[in-house]
Design an enzyme around this catalytic site. Structure first.
Site, PDB file in Angstrom:
ATOM      1  N   ASP A  89       0.808  -1.221   0.000  1.00  0.00           N
ATOM      2  CA  ASP A  89       0.000   0.000   0.000  1.00  0.00           C
ATOM      3  C   ASP A  89       0.841   1.271   0.000  1.00  0.00           C
ATOM      4  O   ASP A  89       0.455   2.294   0.567  1.00  0.00           O
ATOM      5  CB  ASP A  89      -0.960   0.017   1.211  1.00  0.00           C
TER       6      ASP A  89
ATOM      7  N   GLY B  93      -4.571  -4.345  -3.785  1.00  0.00           N
ATOM      8  CA  GLY B  93      -5.603  -3.344  -4.046  1.00  0.00           C
ATOM      9  C   GLY B  93      -4.868  -2.082  -4.451  1.00  0.00           C
ATOM     10  O   GLY B  93      -4.228  -1.445  -3.619  1.00  0.00           O
ATOM     11  N   HIS B  94      -4.880  -1.764  -5.730  1.00  0.00           N
ATOM     12  CA  HIS B  94      -4.120  -0.624  -6.236  1.00  0.00           C
ATOM     13  C   HIS B  94      -5.100   0.481  -6.635  1.00  0.00           C
ATOM     14  O   HIS B  94      -5.952   0.282  -7.498  1.00  0.00           O
ATOM     15  CB  HIS B  94      -3.250  -1.044  -7.419  1.00  0.00           C
TER      16      HIS B  94
ATOM     17  N   GLN C 245       1.959  -6.037  -3.300  1.00  0.00           N
ATOM     18  CA  GLN C 245       2.443  -6.169  -1.927  1.00  0.00           C
ATOM     19  C   GLN C 245       3.709  -5.321  -1.719  1.00  0.00           C
ATOM     20  O   GLN C 245       3.903  -4.352  -2.414  1.00  0.00           O
ATOM     21  CB  GLN C 245       2.691  -7.646  -1.548  1.00  0.00           C
TER      22      GLN C 245
HETATM   23  P1  GDP Z   1      -0.830   0.336  -3.522  1.00  0.00           P
HETATM   24  O1  GDP Z   1      -1.418  -0.942  -3.035  1.00  0.00           O
HETATM   25  O2  GDP Z   1       0.631   0.420  -3.291  1.00  0.00           O
HETATM   26  O3  GDP Z   1      -1.205   0.657  -4.943  1.00  0.00           O
HETATM   27  O4  GDP Z   1      -1.474   1.499  -2.619  1.00  0.00           O
HETATM   28  P2  GDP Z   1      -3.041   1.643  -2.251  1.00  0.00           P
HETATM   29  O5  GDP Z   1      -3.763   2.087  -3.467  1.00  0.00           O
HETATM   30  O6  GDP Z   1      -3.540   0.427  -1.549  1.00  0.00           O
HETATM   31  O7  GDP Z   1      -2.968   2.785  -1.149  1.00  0.00           O
HETATM   32  C1  GDP Z   1      -2.451   4.039  -1.429  1.00  0.00           C
HETATM   33  C2  GDP Z   1      -3.537   5.101  -1.162  1.00  0.00           C
HETATM   34  O8  GDP Z   1      -2.950   6.374  -1.088  1.00  0.00           O
HETATM   35  C3  GDP Z   1      -4.569   5.203  -2.251  1.00  0.00           C
HETATM   36  O9  GDP Z   1      -5.797   5.549  -1.694  1.00  0.00           O
HETATM   37  C4  GDP Z   1      -4.058   6.342  -3.142  1.00  0.00           C
HETATM   38  O10 GDP Z   1      -5.094   7.020  -3.841  1.00  0.00           O
HETATM   39  C5  GDP Z   1      -3.446   7.237  -2.108  1.00  0.00           C
HETATM   40  N1  GDP Z   1      -2.294   8.033  -2.554  1.00  0.00           N
HETATM   41  C6  GDP Z   1      -1.290   7.685  -3.400  1.00  0.00           C
HETATM   42  N2  GDP Z   1      -0.355   8.651  -3.459  1.00  0.00           N
HETATM   43  C7  GDP Z   1      -0.775   9.631  -2.619  1.00  0.00           C
HETATM   44  C8  GDP Z   1      -0.213  10.879  -2.208  1.00  0.00           C
HETATM   45  O11 GDP Z   1       0.870  11.282  -2.611  1.00  0.00           O
HETATM   46  N3  GDP Z   1      -0.926  11.609  -1.290  1.00  0.00           N
HETATM   47  C9  GDP Z   1      -2.113  11.186  -0.796  1.00  0.00           C
HETATM   48  N4  GDP Z   1      -2.733  11.962   0.092  1.00  0.00           N
HETATM   49  N5  GDP Z   1      -2.668  10.015  -1.166  1.00  0.00           N
HETATM   50  C10 GDP Z   1      -2.000   9.245  -2.052  1.00  0.00           C
HETATM   51  P1  IMO Z   2      -0.907  -4.166  -2.271  1.00  0.00           P
HETATM   52  O1  IMO Z   2      -0.487  -4.705  -3.615  1.00  0.00           O
HETATM   53  C1  IMO Z   2      -0.923  -4.573   2.051  1.00  0.00           C
HETATM   54  C2  IMO Z   2      -0.957  -8.643   3.655  1.00  0.00           C
HETATM   55  C3  IMO Z   2      -2.215  -9.062   4.386  1.00  0.00           C
HETATM   56  C4  IMO Z   2      -1.627 -10.004   5.419  1.00  0.00           C
HETATM   57  C5  IMO Z   2      -0.499 -10.691   4.642  1.00  0.00           C
HETATM   58  C6  IMO Z   2      -0.880 -12.057   4.079  1.00  0.00           C
HETATM   59  O2  IMO Z   2      -2.215  -3.473  -2.282  1.00  0.00           O
HETATM   60  O3  IMO Z   2       0.193  -3.378  -1.671  1.00  0.00           O
HETATM   61  P2  IMO Z   2      -2.391 -12.790   2.017  1.00  0.00           P
HETATM   62  O4  IMO Z   2      -3.856 -12.581   1.751  1.00  0.00           O
HETATM   63  O5  IMO Z   2      -1.502 -12.222   0.986  1.00  0.00           O
HETATM   64  O6  IMO Z   2      -2.055 -14.216   2.326  1.00  0.00           O
HETATM   65  O7  IMO Z   2      -2.119 -11.978   3.383  1.00  0.00           O
HETATM   66  O8  IMO Z   2      -0.181  -9.834   3.572  1.00  0.00           O
HETATM   67  N1  IMO Z   2      -1.159  -8.141   2.277  1.00  0.00           N
HETATM   68  C7  IMO Z   2      -1.108  -6.851   1.939  1.00  0.00           C
HETATM   69  N2  IMO Z   2      -0.943  -5.748   2.706  1.00  0.00           N
HETATM   70  N3  IMO Z   2      -1.020  -4.466   0.706  1.00  0.00           N
HETATM   71  C8  IMO Z   2      -1.159  -5.562  -0.071  1.00  0.00           C
HETATM   72  O9  IMO Z   2      -1.152  -5.498  -1.415  1.00  0.00           O
HETATM   73  C9  IMO Z   2      -1.242  -6.821   0.543  1.00  0.00           C
HETATM   74  N4  IMO Z   2      -1.401  -8.079   0.095  1.00  0.00           N
HETATM   75  C10 IMO Z   2      -1.334  -8.874   1.160  1.00  0.00           C
HETATM   76  O10 IMO Z   2      -2.862  -7.963   4.973  1.00  0.00           O
HETATM   77  O11 IMO Z   2      -1.028  -9.268   6.448  1.00  0.00           O
HETATM   78 MG    MG Z   3      -2.936  -1.610  -1.804  1.00  0.00          MG
END
Ligand code: GDP
Ligand code: IMO
Ligand code: MG
Length: 433
Positions: free
Chosen positions: A13, A40-41, A225
């Site tokens: 994340d 979850g991107h 991840q």
């Molecule tokens: P990922 O799994 O690495 O793609 O990250 P996620 O999408 O799960 O979580 C990142 C969150 O931060 C999302 O809700 C993005 O829209 C948000 N985000 C990304 N870059 C920025 C930033 O520079 N500032 C803020 N405030 N939010 C951001």
């Molecule tokens: P993105 O791509 C954050 C974490 C789960 C749990 C551990 C194992 O959005 O960054 P799993 O279901 O993979 O067996 O769970 O890994 N986890 C993540 N945490 N971002 C993710 O993906 C994750 N994918 C798995 O929360 O701790």
């Molecule tokens: Mg994510």
């Protein structure tokens, strides 16, 4: 051609989706190579939010071809739902825009059932998985019992493999977990429906990438991840079941590692973690709550509150080493605005011993104390800042400190979720081969 690998340096994340979407504007092909719909991107484009679990984050550009590599574990139902959701907002994704590797393994209904049943049985010591069946699917792959996309496309073979697997899984479900057994016929019918829908998308990703390579195209690999969730190098057993490091493009997409042009590590300006496991800089106080609320730190896949803490540069330095990271993208820097003091972890202490990398044993991880550097914060709103020079002095010092302790330059700074809220410092597509 040039190629770029984007990976998470922390526990996921980090904002990979936003950065991949941004960089996909200059790519020809965007490829997922590990993980599954545990990812979850999130992309925010012109105020519209998209969350992708399986479809690569390059899909919003018409000219980009998106590929799901062999190393990804694919839940066909989720993939179809994502395609339908895109259609619902007027984005039609046909086989010319998306390819699914014939060698990718399928997540079956028994994988998610077993994932959740195991977690429940573990009780307080649960890992906090996403419950999507990721671990059990990779287990079957390694145990050579998995069902691949190519098997699904061959009705007779699929049936044979499905019935064999269900026999064993039903024994476990019934006798070990006390759950109802699954009906193989119903699953067969459902999956044959998925096969009809997905067949036109099936391809050989490694071959396609080699073709793209010879034609001089730009390939962008989208990690899922984060490094410290890596099944080998992460905080085991609190990890996922794949390797979210750059080397996985070799195994997970059939793309030779010596053809990688640049590795970009994504670093959130602070640290978060979803689920259980060690977290050395965790803040269980009002600053942690501040980061959680201001950063909207809720899991994009499960909606769980993310645990929050100070930036940990030992994690980042380890990630640089594991993946040969060439430069970093710092995200969510805007979230730190308004804090008078900022701490950055630059080392660890275990009892009276200092160690420069993350320990591996569970006992050492439990005893690890962070060594902090304290910096002054800033109050200026940086969300519309367009250049490094225009950032407040203390923000610049924060960035330079990251560079100093990680040993690599920062190439991108993100100050908001939108594409435009980005400061580009360096070219990242890397060397041409
Ligand atoms: P990922 O799994 O690495 O793609 O990250 P996620 O999408 O799960 O979580 C990142 C969150 O931060 C999302 O809700 C993005 O829209 C948000 N985000 C990304 N870059 C920025 C930033 O520079 N500032 C803020 N405030 N939010 C951001
Ligand atoms: P993105 O791509 C954050 C974490 C789960 C749990 C551990 C194992 O959005 O960054 P799993 O279901 O993979 O067996 O769970 O890994 N986890 C993540 N945490 N971002 C993710 O993906 C994750 N994918 C798995 O929360 O701790
Ligand atoms: Mg994510």
């Amino acid at each position: 051609m040039s190629s770029l690998v984007v990976i998470g340096t922390q526990w996921g994340d980090e904002g990979k989706g936003k950065i991949v979407d941004l960089l996909a504007g200059e790519a020809d092909v965007v490829v997922r190579f590990q993980g599954g719909n545990n990812a979850g991107h999130t992309l925010v484009v012109n105020g519209k939010k998209f969350v992708f679990h399986l479809i690569p984050s390059g899909i919003l550009y018409q000219r980009v071809r998106c590929l799901i590599g062999n190393g990804v574990v694919v839940d066909p139902k989720i993939l179809i739902e994502e395609l339908d959701r895109l259609s619902g907002v007027g984005i039609h994704v046909g086989p010319e825009r998306l390819g699914l590797c014939e060698k990718a393994h399928l997540i079956m209904p028994y994988h998610s059932l077993l994932d959740r049943a195991r977690e429940e049985r573990k009780g307080r010591s649960a890992l906090g998985t996403t419950g999507r069946g990721i671990g059990p699917c990779y287990e079957d792959k390694v145990a050579r019992k998995g069902i691949r996309v190519s098997d699904l496309m061959d009705g007779k073979l699929f049936k044979e493999k499905l019935y064999q697997n269900i026999e064993e899984k039903n024994f476990l479900l019934k006798n070990y977990f006390g759950l109802d057994p699954l009906d193989p016929e119903g699953i067969y019918e459902e999956y044959i429906g998925f096969a009809r829908r997905l067949e036109p998308y099936v391809t050989n990703v490694s071959w396609e990438l080699a073709e793209a390579y010879t034609k001089g195209k730009r390939v962008l690999f989208e990690g899922a991840q984060g490094t410290h969730l890596d099944v080998d190098h992460g905080t085991y057993p609190f990890v996922t079941s794949s390797n979210p490091v750059s080397g996985s493009v070799g195994t997970g997409a059939g793309f030779a590692p010596n053809r990688i042009g640049h590795v970009l590590g994504i670093v959130k300006a602070y640290t978060t973690r979803v689920g259980g496991g060690p977290f050395f800089t965790e803040l269980k106080d009002e600053i942690g709550d501040y980061l959680q609320e201001k950063g909207q730190e809720f899991g994009s896949t499960t909606g769980r509150r993310r645990r929050c803490g100070w930036l940990d540069l030992v994690l980042v330095r380890d990630a640089v080493r594991f993946s040969g990271i060439d430069s970093l993208a710092i995200t969510k820097l805007d979230v730190l605005t308004g804090l008078s003091e900022l701490k950055i972890c630059i080392g660890y202490r275990i009892k009276d011993r200092e160690i420069p990398y993350r320990p591996s044993s569970q006992r050492d991880m439990e005893a690890t104390e962070p060594i902090y550097l304290t910096l002054s914060g800033w109050y200026e709103d940086i969300r519309d800042t367009k250049s490094f020079e225009d950032l407040p002095l203390n923000t610049k010092v924060y960035i330079r400190t990251i560079e100093e302790y990680s040993g690599v330059p920062v190439s991108i700074i993100s100050v908001g979720p939108e594409r435009e809220q980005t400061i580009l410092l360096k070219e990242v597509y890397g060397r041409q081969h």
